[in-house]
Design an enzyme around this catalytic site. Structure first.
Site, PDB file in Angstrom:
ATOM      1  N   HIS A   1       0.853  -1.195   0.000  1.00 51.32           N
ATOM      2  CA  HIS A   1       0.000   0.000   0.000  1.00 51.32           C
ATOM      3  C   HIS A   1       0.881   1.234   0.000  1.00 51.32           C
ATOM      4  O   HIS A   1       1.936   1.231   0.627  1.00 51.32           O
ATOM      5  CB  HIS A   1      -0.919   0.014   1.233  1.00 51.32           C
TER       6      HIS A   1
ATOM      7  N   ASP B   1      -7.971  -5.435   0.067  1.00 48.21           N
ATOM      8  CA  ASP B   1      -8.494  -6.284  -1.002  1.00 48.21           C
ATOM      9  C   ASP B   1      -8.078  -7.741  -0.884  1.00 48.21           C
ATOM     10  O   ASP B   1      -8.542  -8.575  -1.648  1.00 48.21           O
ATOM     11  CB  ASP B   1      -8.038  -5.732  -2.366  1.00 48.21           C
TER      12      ASP B   1
HETATM   13  N1  CMC Z   1       4.127  -7.666  -4.787  1.00 46.22           N
HETATM   14  C1  CMC Z   1       5.472  -7.636  -4.962  1.00 46.22           C
HETATM   15  N2  CMC Z   1       6.225  -6.545  -4.837  1.00 46.22           N
HETATM   16  C2  CMC Z   1       5.605  -5.397  -4.504  1.00 46.22           C
HETATM   17  C3  CMC Z   1       4.219  -5.333  -4.289  1.00 46.22           C
HETATM   18  C4  CMC Z   1       3.474  -6.522  -4.444  1.00 46.22           C
HETATM   19  N3  CMC Z   1       2.140  -6.502  -4.267  1.00 46.22           N
HETATM   20  N4  CMC Z   1       3.876  -4.067  -3.984  1.00 46.22           N
HETATM   21  C5  CMC Z   1       5.009  -3.337  -3.979  1.00 46.22           C
HETATM   22  N5  CMC Z   1       6.067  -4.160  -4.298  1.00 46.22           N
HETATM   23  C6  CMC Z   1       7.478  -3.752  -4.330  1.00 46.22           C
HETATM   24  C7  CMC Z   1       7.803  -2.952  -5.575  1.00 46.22           C
HETATM   25  O1  CMC Z   1       8.219  -3.763  -6.653  1.00 46.22           O
HETATM   26  C8  CMC Z   1       8.899  -2.047  -5.061  1.00 46.22           C
HETATM   27  O2  CMC Z   1      10.084  -2.820  -4.981  1.00 46.22           O
HETATM   28  P1  CMC Z   1      11.537  -2.112  -5.222  1.00 46.22           P
HETATM   29  O3  CMC Z   1      11.689  -1.140  -4.099  1.00 46.22           O
HETATM   30  O4  CMC Z   1      12.475  -3.246  -5.184  1.00 46.22           O
HETATM   31  O5  CMC Z   1      11.452  -1.458  -6.565  1.00 46.22           O
HETATM   32  C9  CMC Z   1       8.481  -1.743  -3.625  1.00 46.22           C
HETATM   33  O6  CMC Z   1       7.687  -2.887  -3.234  1.00 46.22           O
HETATM   34  C10 CMC Z   1       7.654  -0.471  -3.476  1.00 46.22           C
HETATM   35  O7  CMC Z   1       6.533  -0.563  -4.367  1.00 46.22           O
HETATM   36  P2  CMC Z   1       5.918   0.659  -5.181  1.00 46.22           P
HETATM   37  O8  CMC Z   1       5.267   0.134  -6.418  1.00 46.22           O
HETATM   38  O9  CMC Z   1       6.952   1.734  -5.334  1.00 46.22           O
HETATM   39  O10 CMC Z   1       4.836   1.171  -4.148  1.00 46.22           O
HETATM   40  P3  CMC Z   1       3.622   2.130  -4.458  1.00 46.22           P
HETATM   41  O11 CMC Z   1       3.320   2.842  -3.214  1.00 46.22           O
HETATM   42  O12 CMC Z   1       3.886   2.958  -5.677  1.00 46.22           O
HETATM   43  O13 CMC Z   1       2.411   1.115  -4.834  1.00 46.22           O
HETATM   44  C11 CMC Z   1       0.625  -0.393  -4.648  1.00 46.22           C
HETATM   45  C12 CMC Z   1       1.456   0.706  -3.955  1.00 46.22           C
HETATM   46  C13 CMC Z   1      -0.612  -0.704  -3.817  1.00 46.22           C
HETATM   47  C14 CMC Z   1       0.146   0.090  -6.041  1.00 46.22           C
HETATM   48  C15 CMC Z   1       1.497  -1.669  -4.809  1.00 46.22           C
HETATM   49  O14 CMC Z   1       1.885  -2.145  -3.529  1.00 46.22           O
HETATM   50  C16 CMC Z   1       0.803  -2.773  -5.605  1.00 46.22           C
HETATM   51  O15 CMC Z   1       0.874  -2.783  -6.839  1.00 46.22           O
HETATM   52  N6  CMC Z   1       0.098  -3.724  -4.911  1.00 46.22           N
HETATM   53  C17 CMC Z   1      -0.675  -4.728  -5.574  1.00 46.22           C
HETATM   54  C18 CMC Z   1      -2.003  -4.158  -6.028  1.00 46.22           C
HETATM   55  C19 CMC Z   1      -2.974  -3.951  -4.874  1.00 46.22           C
HETATM   56  O16 CMC Z   1      -3.161  -4.819  -4.032  1.00 46.22           O
HETATM   57  N7  CMC Z   1      -3.644  -2.780  -4.870  1.00 46.22           N
HETATM   58  C20 CMC Z   1      -4.663  -2.443  -3.866  1.00 46.22           C
HETATM   59  C21 CMC Z   1      -4.253  -1.300  -2.984  1.00 46.22           C
HETATM   60  S1  CMC Z   1      -5.289  -1.165  -1.529  1.00 46.22           S
HETATM   61  C22 CMC Z   1      -6.854  -0.814  -2.098  1.00 46.22           C
HETATM   62  C23 CMC Z   1      -6.971   0.482  -2.806  1.00 46.22           C
HETATM   63  O17 CMC Z   1      -6.471   1.514  -2.346  1.00 46.22           O
HETATM   64  O18 CMC Z   1      -7.629   0.486  -3.854  1.00 46.22           O
END
Ligand code: CMC
Length: 429
Positions: free
Chosen positions: A307, A364
């Site tokens: 998140h 989720d």
């Molecule tokens: N699985 C594997 N690696 C992950 C995941 C995951 N679900 N989420 C983040 N990472 C890694 C990412 O690759 C990055 O690694 P590195 O530092 O080595 O490059 C690190 O963790 C930070 O991730 P980020 O993408 O920079 O984080 P963000 O804040 O931009 O994204 C997020 C947040 C929710 C989009 C992301 O965690 C994600 O894609 N999660 C899966 C989708 C999901 O479950 N979304 C629902 C969010 S909660 C409900 C809502 O608000 O709608």
């Protein structure tokens, strides 16, 4: 330590004093609005990870501590003691309603739940296999065509009425989209039922026989609606505010929010989680799924994990996890995907990759298993999220319309294209 009141930024030999704003809860914020004028520089913050876009009194999140408050009330208390409609009132109005206030609110929401009959014709224009989120986006946008001409958004009472209409009609429209896609006749809202039960009836009742609805199902759905009702400036709410900042009407503003919610990084994750769990299939396959999620080349992420704000357990995920076991047991559902989900959570929480990055299950991760147990088809999961989040979207839209600091949202950019050059006629290229 004394409270930080300003910071000094040195830019091109010039010291600029920037005021520091202090919220009632949470981290202080450096106000940078004067920066371009005083230094000739903008700030760069892709994804707005370090930028507050507005002042808001609706929802507070402490991502490190795993805290979520709606109007100051902890989500755990609201989940235990409140109902979705009461939470919607709270989000919109700032205070919990008295008995009389709630009765009036419920009456209004109930009596605005019908959709215009012309909506059917509009609905029948979609392909039978259209995704319900595509239909919902279109249908909500088209609400503007029914109410735009006589809507004066300068009038607080008309704004309030538009917000009520949205909360009231979204479940009716959502259920109609579902029924159209499976070829069932559209069901009108039954005003003798309360909000969530009414919605489940619209989803499930067939004309040929009465519906025996398990009260556990309505209670579980209502709780999921409470947990999804608001989450401060997430992508869809920020979209509603961006569209709203232009003076556009609330129906198209909320329709834009629905579009933003659909993405798998946001509300679309609940649908993606269930598909992922089905693909994993058995607890024995959990190890390889975790390995794939850690491999950046795979393009695969653990859906329902991570998140932007929570770097600790998402408090909503904790509630949903507990509820998942209870609801499945009470409904007599034995879903092997719950075992897969639990093993996956356990494996990820022990893994260094997830520990280091503070990736925890989010709202989720378990919600899809409950929706499935309630008989909601997978492609409707994000629509469920949209029904609940409508309460948050309209509350933010109302707050924004009253905000004297509201200006049209207009981010800047770092231009990376070609420098100035002269046009070359086609034969000479
Ligand atoms: N699985 C594997 N690696 C992950 C995941 C995951 N679900 N989420 C983040 N990472 C890694 C990412 O690759 C990055 O690694 P590195 O530092 O080595 O490059 C690190 O963790 C930070 O991730 P980020 O993408 O920079 O984080 P963000 O804040 O931009 O994204 C997020 C947040 C929710 C989009 C992301 O965690 C994600 O894609 N999660 C899966 C989708 C999901 O479950 N979304 C629902 C969010 S909660 C409900 C809502 O608000 O709608």
């Amino acid at each position: 330590m004394s409270e930080l009141t300003h910071v000094t930024l040195n830019a091109a030999g010039k010291a600029v004093d920037l005021p520091v704003l202090h919220p009632t809860l949470g981290q202080p914020c450096i106000e940078i609005a004067r920066l371009p004028k005083e230094t000739g520089c903008f700030t760069y913050d892709p994804g707005f990870g370090a930028t507050a876009s507005c002042k808001s009194a609706i929802t507070y999140i402490d991502g490190d501590a795993g805290v979520l408050l709606y109007r100051g009330y902890p989500i755990e208390q609201l989940a235990e003691h409140s109902s979705f409609l009461e939470v919607a009132y709270l989000l919109m109005n700032g205070e919990l309603p008295t008995r009389e206030q709630f009765a009036r609110f419920e009456h209004e929401v109930t009596h605005h739940s019908m959709m215009h009959e012309a909506f059917r014709t509009f609905l029948y224009g979609f392909r039978h296999d259209a995704h319900p989120m595509a239909m919902l986006t279109g249908m909500l946008g088209s609400l503007a065509s029914f109410y735009h001409n006589d809507l004066n958004i300068e009038d607080p009472e008309q704004r309030r009425l538009a917000a009520i209409r949205l909360i009231a009609k979204v479940p009716t429209i959502a259920a109609a989209c579902h029924r159209y896609s499976i070829g069932w006749p559209i069901r009108y809202p039954r005003n003798n039922l309360e909000y969530t039960t009414r919605f489940l009836h619209m989803m499930k009742e067939v004309p040929s026989e009465p519906l025996e609805l398990n009260p556990v199902a309505a209670k579980a759905m209502d709780l999921l609606f409470i947990l999804h009702a608001d989450h401060e400036q997430n992508a869809s709410t920020s979209t509603v505010r961006l569209v709203g900042s232009t003076g556009a009407n609330p129906y198209v503003s909320v329709a834009a929010g629905v579009a933003a919610l659909w993405g798998p990084a946001h509300g679309g994750a609940n649908e993606a989680v269930l598909k992922m769990l089905e693909e994993i299939g058995r607890p024995e396959n959990v190890g390889s799924a975790v390995a794939r999620a850690k491999d950046k080349e795979s393009g695969f992420r653990l859906m329902g994990f991570g998140h932007r704000v929570y770097k600790n357990f998402d408090p909503r995920a904790k509630i949903i996890r507990e509820m998942c076991h209870k609801v499945l047991a009470e409904l007599g559902v034995d879903d092997p995907l719950l075992e897969v989900a639990m093993r996956l959570e356990e494996a990820a929480l022990k893994d260094e990759y997830f520990i280091q990055r503070k990736l925890y299950p989010n709202v989720d991760f378990y919600s899809g298993i409950i929706y499935k147990a309630l008989g909601i088809p997978t492609e409707m999961f994000t629509v469920m999220f949209a029904i609940a989040r409508t309460a948050g979207w309209v509350s933010h839209w109302l707050e924004q319309q009253e905000d004297p600091e509201n200006r049209i949202g207009r981010p800047r950019q770092i231009y990376t294209g070609a420098g100035r050059r002269d046009f070359v006629p086609m034969p000479q290229r």
